[in-house]
Scaffold this active site. Structure first.
Site, PDB file in Angstrom:
ATOM      1  N   THR A 289       0.925  -1.304  -0.048  1.00 35.52           N
ATOM      2  CA  THR A 289      -0.169   0.071   0.037  1.00 35.52           C
ATOM      3  C   THR A 289       0.715   1.372  -0.139  1.00 35.52           C
ATOM      4  OG1 THR A 289      -2.121   1.144   1.055  1.00 35.52           O
ATOM      5  CG2 THR A 289      -0.313   0.108   2.525  1.00 35.52           C
TER       6      THR A 289
ATOM      7  N   LYS B 183       3.736   1.705  -3.499  1.00 34.80           N
ATOM      8  CA  LYS B 183       3.276   0.915  -4.760  1.00 34.80           C
ATOM      9  C   LYS B 183       4.147   0.935  -5.978  1.00 34.80           C
ATOM     10  CE  LYS B 183      -1.630   0.719  -3.416  1.00 34.80           C
ATOM     11  NZ  LYS B 183      -3.051   0.815  -4.098  1.00 34.80           N
TER      12      LYS B 183
ATOM     13  N   GLY C  99      -4.346  10.277  -8.817  1.00 37.46           N
ATOM     14  CA  GLY C  99      -3.452   9.443  -8.283  1.00 37.46           C
ATOM     15  C   GLY C  99      -3.473   7.938  -8.970  1.00 37.46           C
TER      16      GLY C  99
END
Length: 270
Positions: A63, A67, A129
């Site tokens: 996470t 990543k 994002g």
């Protein structure tokens, strides 16, 4: 038999539900395994990758903020992970340390749950994002006509240039669009700032369906405006299920019970 070890790599993980979700899936798959939260600094990532190579850890989820960082240590990427430019699942496949992006599949599962057919229909995505990249890849693969909504469309056009067919538009442009699906990938509306929405009710109502990747609160202000909406919990469960299918090379026929139990856990329902 040696119990297989898995975990979630991240910087701050105290609020994660991943261990509970993965234990539910272990039970459904009838496998002996353990899943731990692995909080670590960037400098500690190579050590964990080495443990996966040696078989001391069978696989991990990843996470934020790692990543992208983990990708430099991998031998191979799945097609969707390479296109998205982010990895959230790692294991050894055919002797190679391989990265996958199961957020892509978690979002696809969400659309299947909603029974949406998006081919040649308009979808818009709010936010720029990593989550937006997974959503955009899913929608483009489903042959939807996709627009990314950004406060800086020109900048977004450059950053997302690798997604062929994607349009970039402003929030002002969005007010004039009607379509099938609007997706919020921004953190706007997340607890404790639940009184906020990235767009107003008129904008959301211009779309037949809405997905908010936020799942806390259960219904964001954004979703309260929707004609038909789904929050991010099904995607969270779906990406975890897909990760285990990769790790164990097993297919779950249904994960409705896992989703139901996770829903009860997250929202404290008996």
């Amino acid at each position: 038999m040696k119990i297989k070890k898995f975990g979630l790599l991240g910087e701050k993980l105290s609020h994660s539900f991943s261990p509970e979700i993965h234990r539910l899936i272990f039970k459904e798959l009838d496998v002996e395994a353990q899943y731990d939260l692995i909080e670590l600094s960037k400098d500690e990532i190579p050590g964990i990758m080495d443990k996966i190579r040696k078989g001391e850890i069978t696989g991990v989820n990843v996470t934020i903020p790692y990543k992208q960082e983990v990708m430099k240590y991998l031998d191979e990427l799945s097609e969707e992970a390479e296109s998205i430019g982010a990895v959230n699942t790692i294991t050894m496949k055919n002797g190679k340390l391989t990265g996958f992006n199961t957020d892509y599949w978690g979002f696809r599962f969400t659309l299947e749950k909603m029974k949406l057919s998006l081919e040649e229909k308009k979808s818009v995505v709010l936010g720029g994002g990593g989550s937006a990249r997974a959503v955009i890849k899913s929608l483009l693969d489903l042959k939807s006509s996709v627009s990314l909504v950004s406060r800086s469309p020109e900048k977004a056009e450059i950053e997302f240039a690798d997604f062929k067919g994607l349009k970039t538009i402003s929030y002002d442009d969005l007010k004039n669009i009607k379509g099938e699906l609007i997706v919020n990938t921004t953190p706007v509306g997340m607890y404790p700032n639940s009184e906020k929405s990235p767009v107003d009710n008129t904008t959301v109502e211009n779309f037949q369906n809405a997905v908010d990747l936020i799942y806390n609160p259960e219904e964001t202000l954004f979703l309260s405006y929707a004609n038909n909406g789904e929050n991010g919990l099904y995607m969270l469960v779906g990406q975890a299920v897909k990760a285990q299918e990769i790790w164990f090379d097993k297919k779950l026929k249904s994960f409705d019970s896992i989703y139901r139990d996770t829903h009860n856990l997250v929202y404290k329902k008996s």
